[in-house]
Motif scaffolding. Structure first.
Motif: not given
Length: 280
Positions: A73, A77, A121, A123-125, A127, A129-130, A133, A136
């Protein structure tokens, strides 16, 4: 720097000047074709909606990356950041109707557009959690090593070094430097950043195994600056970047700040000094 002279263009004995004419015509034709291609691309982007642009950028910068890049990830990014620069610097001037977005908001938009194709991606969208992300990634960026070059002039009694100033009026003056790329050596990173920010290629002036550098670690980030002396102040510098470097200038070492004595750039230059005193 000396003038670089190319081979003579005078016709070789027994040859025809027609070859030169044909080459000139071919060059002109190639330039015309390139301009036509750019115009066509500009015209295409000028009519796209924001969502269509996101889909295009997703394909250009993310979806077609090698599998190993799409498994991280952080690497994705970095590509989003590149896409953001391309969007703001090239696409919005072509299509002013496109909204200007900061990196955080743009990252969310582009990652959402890429999620249907890139499993990581998703997995994050899914949840929500962007934002995490992005936070981080920004913390990760501050730990990526930075390399650059301290370019010195030829006059030791009036020793000076080259500094660059960021694009914004409030930006600071600092040594040409930047973050190292994956699998890139410290030396190559320094040469690349100098070339990008000032247009000066010091590849032949800095040996691959050079030990002429200063290095320190600040807040978990390692910073290495190589020393390249003997540069004429009359050398022409011109940044190769867009909207990143606004000014390039020589500064006397005696006018730079130190740990014991803080100084500001001369009136009219604007900004302040950044990360100078640790190396002076």
């Amino acid at each position: 720097m000396g003038v670089i002279r190319g081979p003579s263009l005078a016709p070789v004995a027994g040859s025809s000047a027609t070859a030169s004419t044909s080459k000139s015509a071919a060059t002109s034709s190639a330039a015309s074709t390139a301009q036509s291609t750019y115009n066509d691309a500009a015209y295409a982007y000028a009519s796209l909606t924001f969502q269509e642009v996101l889909e295009d950028l997703s394909s250009r910068f993310i979806v077609n990356l090698p599998a190993e890049e799409l498994s991280s990830i952080e690497r994705i990014c970095f590509q989003v950041e590149q896409a953001h620069w391309f969007y703001e610097d090239f696409l919005r001037p072509i299509n002013p109707s496109l909204p200007s977005q900061g990196l955080r908001r743009f990252s969310g938009s582009l990652l959402q557009a890429s999620a249907q194709t890139v499993p990581l991606i998703q997995q994050y969208t899914s949840g929500g959690a962007l934002d995490a992300v992005f936070d981080d990634f920004m913390r990760y960026k501050t730990r990526v090593p930075v390399c650059g070059i301290v370019l010195l002039n030829t006059t030791w009694d009036k020793a000076s070094c080259l500094l660059v100033k960021g694009w914004k009026s409030s930006s600071a003056w600092g040594f040409p430097k930047g973050k190292i790329n994956q699998s890139e050596s410290e030396r190559d990173c320094a040469v690349r950043e100098m070339l990008e920010e000032t247009g000066f290629n010091c590849d032949e002036l800095l040996p691959g195994n050079s030990a002429e550098y200063m290095e320190l670690t600040m807040r978990e980030q390692r910073i290495r600056l190589y020393i390249v002396p003997g540069i004429e102040e009359e050398t022409r510098f011109e940044t190769l970047t867009r909207k990143e470097i606004s000014k390039i200038a020589w500064f006397k070492l005696s006018d730079l700040p130190t740990w014991k004595k803080q100084k500001e750039p001369a009136a009219g230059l604007g900004g302040k000094f950044y990360l100078i005193s640790p190396f002076v």
